[in-house]
Design a protein around this motif. Structure first.
Motif, short mmCIF file in Angstrom:
data_model
loop_
_atom_site.label_atom_id
_atom_site.label_comp_id
_atom_site.label_asym_id
_atom_site.label_seq_id
_atom_site.Cartn_x
_atom_site.Cartn_y
_atom_site.Cartn_z
N GLY A 171 0.80 -1.23 0.00
CA GLY A 171 0.00 0.00 0.00
C GLY A 171 0.83 1.27 0.00
O GLY A 171 0.34 2.32 -0.42
N HIS A 172 2.06 1.16 0.46
CA HIS A 172 2.90 2.35 0.55
C HIS A 172 4.07 2.33 -0.44
O HIS A 172 5.06 3.02 -0.26
CB HIS A 172 3.35 2.58 2.00
CG HIS A 172 2.16 2.68 2.89
ND1 HIS A 172 1.30 3.76 2.85
CD2 HIS A 172 1.61 1.79 3.75
CE1 HIS A 172 0.29 3.55 3.69
NE2 HIS A 172 0.45 2.36 4.24
N CYS A 188 -0.68 10.46 1.27
CA CYS A 188 -1.04 9.16 1.85
C CYS A 188 -1.10 9.31 3.37
O CYS A 188 -0.36 10.13 3.94
CB CYS A 188 0.05 8.16 1.45
SG CYS A 188 -0.29 6.47 1.92
N CYS A 190 0.29 7.70 5.48
CA CYS A 190 1.63 7.42 6.05
C CYS A 190 2.54 8.64 5.99
O CYS A 190 3.63 8.62 6.56
CB CYS A 190 2.29 6.25 5.33
SG CYS A 190 2.93 6.68 3.70
N HIS A 195 1.23 7.22 -3.17
CA HIS A 195 1.31 5.79 -2.86
C HIS A 195 0.07 5.05 -3.37
O HIS A 195 -0.97 5.67 -3.63
CB HIS A 195 1.44 5.58 -1.35
CG HIS A 195 2.79 6.00 -0.82
ND1 HIS A 195 3.11 5.95 0.51
CD2 HIS A 195 3.90 6.45 -1.46
CE1 HIS A 195 4.35 6.37 0.68
NE2 HIS A 195 4.85 6.69 -0.50
ZN LIG Z 1 1.73 5.57 2.17
#
Ligand SMILES: [Zn+2]
Length: 332
Positions: A171-172, A188, A190, A195
């Motif tokens: 996912g990243h 994102c 994160c 991403h």
């Molecule tokens: Zn991410």
């Protein structure tokens, strides 16, 4: 002998811990659904107090001497029962691992606790349901509030993981996308940009819609199915944009490992969009781009690629299967 007898009489309890819900099912009884004591449900609350409440809730719900198989919505080391990426649960980052199995064992030492990542549990459930003799490797991709995948080696019934217990946290990774720059620059959760999760996970949909200039992006999650049915070109373009990073993951998986005989796409977001998502995924995966794609076409692309229907993959059943050794999580 005594140990065998103990294992046999233990009540199986299945638990699904997500950011939103905590679900508990003892034996063949009803599934009880409680709001998860998570930072997602209670922003601003002390993470240590939320964790303590989770442990108390489970300690009170589980019968004496039970055997608990738990699916956890966090990146984790399954060998040690330590949760790493538990942002939606307690706001903990990779620097704040939570030794959940040790904490639960300290509180209820009579119970045997088996903790698994929810994607691994989804993979086990998917394999149990759809893998056939002769399948060598199976991949399960979850497209939900986040995106991750797991691959099982069915010849040795294993799920290989790295030294931290991780595998397939895709996912990243940067999304492969032909969308305009405004989409590819989306941020994102994160902290990164562009991403896979920033474009293709459920919470990204209104942001992608806004970046594409789609009208009323805030209500698009509910409106999209009807707009797709009516043939709205903006809705079609939106669907194509959010499917693309997932289709590219599928294409990459197949390119890198010809032993992958089965790929499942699940998760509430993809399952909820259903047939239009499936059709767009197959359309994109079957595009011929080079000599390497000569064996594609819609029938070939769809072969071994399954978009799961709601309920087909059950992480609670998967966690129970894993706790009985259906697949072994193996560090290499
Ligand atoms: Zn991410």
């Amino acid at each position: 002998m005594a140990a065998d007898r103990d294992e046999r009489v233990r009540t199986d309890v299945a638990v699904d811990l997500g950011g939103t819900w905590l679900r508990i099912r003892a034996g063949s009884g009803e599934t009880v659904r409680l709001p998860a004591p998570s930072i997602l449900n209670r922003p601003g609350e002390d993470p240590a107090a939320l964790l303590e409440q989770l442990i108390e809730t489970l300690a009170e719900a589980v019968p004496a001497g039970a055997r608990v198989a738990m699916s956890c919505g966090a990146a984790m080391d399954e060998e040690h029962g330590v949760l790493h990426g538990s942002g939606p649960l307690w706001g903990g980052g990779p620097d704040r691992p939570v030794p959940l199995r040790a904490l639960l064992t300290a509180r209820r030492p009579d119970v045997s606790w088996h903790l698994f990542n929810d994607v691994t549990a989804g993979l086990a459930s998917f394999v149990e349901r759809f893998a056939r003799p002769g399948h060598r490797r199976a991949v399960y991709v979850t497209v939900s509030s986040g995106i991750a995948l797991r691959t099982a080696d069915l010849t040795e019934r294993s799920v290989p993981v790295d030294a931290h217990g991780l595998q397939g946290e895709v996912g990243h990774l940067p999304a492969v996308s032909t969308a305009p720059a405004a989409v590819r620059a989306l941020s994102c959760p994160c902290g990164g940009t562009g991403h896979v999760a920033a474009l293709a996970a459920g919470p990204a949909l209104p942001h992608v819609a806004a970046a594409l200039g789609v009208e009323h992006p805030e209500g698009i999650r509910d409106a999209l199915p009807a707009r797709l049915r009516s043939g709205d070109p903006a809705a079609r373009r939106l669907l194509s944009t959010v499917v693309e990073p997932v289709a590219e993951l599928v294409r990459t998986l197949r390119c890198l490992d010809p032993r992958i005989d089965l790929i499942g796409i699940g998760g509430g977001y993809a399952e909820g969009l259903g047939d239009p998502y499936r059709a767009e995924l197959v359309r994109q995966v079957s595009e011929v781009r080079s000599y390497a794609d000569r064996d594609t076409g819609p029938d070939r692309a769809a072969h071994g690629l399954r978009l799961c229907r709601p309920g087909e993959v059950d992480p609670m059943a998967g966690a129970v299967a894993l706790s009985h050794g259906a697949l072994t999580v193996t560090k290499r």
